[in-house]
Design a protein around this motif. Structure first.
Motif, mmCIF file in Angstrom:
data_model
loop_
_atom_site.group_PDB
_atom_site.id
_atom_site.type_symbol
_atom_site.label_atom_id
_atom_site.label_comp_id
_atom_site.label_asym_id
_atom_site.label_seq_id
_atom_site.Cartn_x
_atom_site.Cartn_y
_atom_site.Cartn_z
ATOM 1 N N SER A 42 -3.434 9.775 -2.488
ATOM 2 C CA SER A 42 -3.319 10.244 -3.867
ATOM 3 C C SER A 42 -4.704 10.557 -4.425
ATOM 4 O O SER A 42 -5.651 9.800 -4.216
ATOM 5 C CB SER A 42 -2.628 9.190 -4.730
ATOM 6 O OG SER A 42 -3.299 7.952 -4.636
ATOM 7 N N LEU A 77 -7.486 10.779 -7.261
ATOM 8 C CA LEU A 77 -7.756 9.910 -8.402
ATOM 9 C C LEU A 77 -7.362 10.567 -9.724
ATOM 10 O O LEU A 77 -7.035 9.877 -10.687
ATOM 11 C CB LEU A 77 -9.228 9.494 -8.414
ATOM 12 C CG LEU A 77 -9.600 8.538 -7.276
ATOM 13 C CD1 LEU A 77 -11.102 8.392 -7.170
ATOM 14 C CD2 LEU A 77 -8.933 7.189 -7.459
ATOM 15 N N VAL A 99 -1.476 -2.821 -10.365
ATOM 16 C CA VAL A 99 -1.875 -1.659 -9.574
ATOM 17 C C VAL A 99 -3.392 -1.585 -9.478
ATOM 18 O O VAL A 99 -4.094 -1.755 -10.474
ATOM 19 C CB VAL A 99 -1.349 -0.358 -10.200
ATOM 20 C CG1 VAL A 99 -1.750 0.858 -9.371
ATOM 21 C CG2 VAL A 99 0.156 -0.412 -10.386
ATOM 22 N N VAL A 100 -3.875 -1.282 -8.268
ATOM 23 C CA VAL A 100 -5.292 -1.035 -8.029
ATOM 24 C C VAL A 100 -5.393 0.289 -7.296
ATOM 25 O O VAL A 100 -4.728 0.494 -6.267
ATOM 26 C CB VAL A 100 -5.927 -2.157 -7.172
ATOM 27 C CG1 VAL A 100 -7.384 -1.832 -6.885
ATOM 28 C CG2 VAL A 100 -5.795 -3.505 -7.861
ATOM 29 N N ALA A 101 -6.212 1.189 -7.813
ATOM 30 C CA ALA A 101 -6.415 2.474 -7.145
ATOM 31 C C ALA A 101 -7.650 2.392 -6.268
ATOM 32 O O ALA A 101 -8.739 2.075 -6.747
ATOM 33 C CB ALA A 101 -6.583 3.586 -8.177
ATOM 34 N N CYS A 149 4.147 -5.658 -11.699
ATOM 35 C CA CYS A 149 3.356 -4.887 -10.746
ATOM 36 C C CYS A 149 1.932 -4.757 -11.262
ATOM 37 O O CYS A 149 1.722 -4.331 -12.401
ATOM 38 C CB CYS A 149 3.975 -3.510 -10.551
ATOM 39 S SG CYS A 149 3.033 -2.455 -9.440
ATOM 40 N N THR A 207 0.852 -1.186 0.000
ATOM 41 C CA THR A 207 0.000 0.000 0.000
ATOM 42 C C THR A 207 0.885 1.232 0.000
ATOM 43 O O THR A 207 1.799 1.344 0.825
ATOM 44 C CB THR A 207 -0.910 0.020 1.244
ATOM 45 O OG1 THR A 207 -1.754 -1.129 1.213
ATOM 46 C CG2 THR A 207 -1.767 1.279 1.292
ATOM 47 N N THR A 265 1.408 6.251 -10.978
ATOM 48 C CA THR A 265 1.449 4.862 -11.434
ATOM 49 C C THR A 265 2.591 4.647 -12.414
ATOM 50 O O THR A 265 3.323 3.659 -12.320
ATOM 51 C CB THR A 265 0.104 4.467 -12.080
ATOM 52 O OG1 THR A 265 -0.940 4.641 -11.111
ATOM 53 C CG2 THR A 265 0.112 3.026 -12.551
ATOM 54 N N HIS A 302 -5.823 5.420 -1.483
ATOM 55 C CA HIS A 302 -4.456 4.947 -1.707
ATOM 56 C C HIS A 302 -4.361 4.091 -2.959
ATOM 57 O O HIS A 302 -5.346 3.525 -3.414
ATOM 58 C CB HIS A 302 -3.968 4.122 -0.512
ATOM 59 C CG HIS A 302 -4.077 4.819 0.788
ATOM 60 N ND1 HIS A 302 -3.233 5.839 1.166
ATOM 61 C CD2 HIS A 302 -4.951 4.664 1.806
ATOM 62 C CE1 HIS A 302 -3.573 6.278 2.356
ATOM 63 N NE2 HIS A 302 -4.618 5.593 2.775
ATOM 64 N N ASP A 303 -3.129 3.952 -3.444
ATOM 65 C CA ASP A 303 -2.831 3.010 -4.516
ATOM 66 C C ASP A 303 -2.260 1.751 -3.889
ATOM 67 O O ASP A 303 -1.522 1.811 -2.893
ATOM 68 C CB ASP A 303 -1.832 3.622 -5.502
ATOM 69 C CG ASP A 303 -2.462 4.748 -6.288
ATOM 70 O OD1 ASP A 303 -3.246 4.450 -7.196
ATOM 71 O OD2 ASP A 303 -2.182 5.925 -5.976
ATOM 72 N N HIS A 304 -2.603 0.621 -4.483
ATOM 73 C CA HIS A 304 -2.189 -0.680 -3.972
ATOM 74 C C HIS A 304 -1.486 -1.441 -5.080
ATOM 75 O O HIS A 304 -1.963 -1.468 -6.215
ATOM 76 C CB HIS A 304 -3.418 -1.450 -3.466
ATOM 77 C CG HIS A 304 -4.187 -0.691 -2.450
ATOM 78 N ND1 HIS A 304 -3.888 -0.751 -1.105
ATOM 79 C CD2 HIS A 304 -5.208 0.192 -2.570
ATOM 80 C CE1 HIS A 304 -4.713 0.050 -0.450
ATOM 81 N NE2 HIS A 304 -5.519 0.641 -1.317
ATOM 82 N N LEU A 305 -0.360 -2.019 -4.741
ATOM 83 C CA LEU A 305 0.474 -2.719 -5.709
ATOM 84 C C LEU A 305 0.557 -4.184 -5.340
ATOM 85 O O LEU A 305 0.799 -4.522 -4.168
ATOM 86 C CB LEU A 305 1.882 -2.132 -5.725
ATOM 87 C CG LEU A 305 2.021 -0.609 -5.713
ATOM 88 C CD1 LEU A 305 3.477 -0.220 -5.607
ATOM 89 C CD2 LEU A 305 1.382 -0.007 -6.941
#
Length: 132
Positions: free
Chosen positions: A77, A79, A101-103, A99, A72, A85, A107-110
């Motif tokens: 951040s 949107l 990535v999910v926004a 990687c 995380t 990213t 937060h962004d999650h990797l």
């Protein structure tokens, strides 16, 4: 609270955190199986993608191929922020790390290869230091 849009601030303040556990990507037709609590769901034409703890996938008999560590980025951040990213993906790619990535709203999650998750955190911490 409004999310951050300045790329330099986003990178310097991302504070990557490796969440405990192993996570997998799987897909189901229809409803989420009982006992499964995905951390991410994505509705696609082909089915419902679930990202969930490996233990839950195993217990539910769900098939998967990729086992990931979940990082995380703890900076809030926006949107509409541009470049986070891309910058993160570029650094991880340079280290030979895939990687996904999910926004989320905050937060962004990797999701990175589990066996290299600590290395991915180190790469991201180095990137953050360069922008501090």
């Amino acid at each position: 609270m409004t999310g951050e849009t300045d790329l330099g601030i986003l990178l310097s303040a991302m504070r990557p955190r490796l969440n405990p556990g192993r996570y997998v990507f799987t897909t189901v037709d229809g409803a989420i199986p009982p006992g499964v609590r995905p951390v991410v769901t994505v509705a696609e034409e082909e089915g419902l993608t679930l990202v969930l703890p490996q233990q839950e996938a195993d217990a539910a008999g769900l098939a998967y191929e990729y086992v990931a560590g979940w990082i995380t980025l703890r900076v809030h951040s926006a949107l509409e922020a541009v470049g986070l990213t891309a910058a993160v993906a570029r650094e991880l790619a340079a280290a030979g790390l895939s990687c996904n990535v999910v926004a989320g709203f905050h937060h962004d999650h990797l999701f990175v290869p589990y066996e290299r998750a600590a290395e991915a955190v180190a790469v991201l911490e180095d990137l953050a230091r360069r922008f501090a």
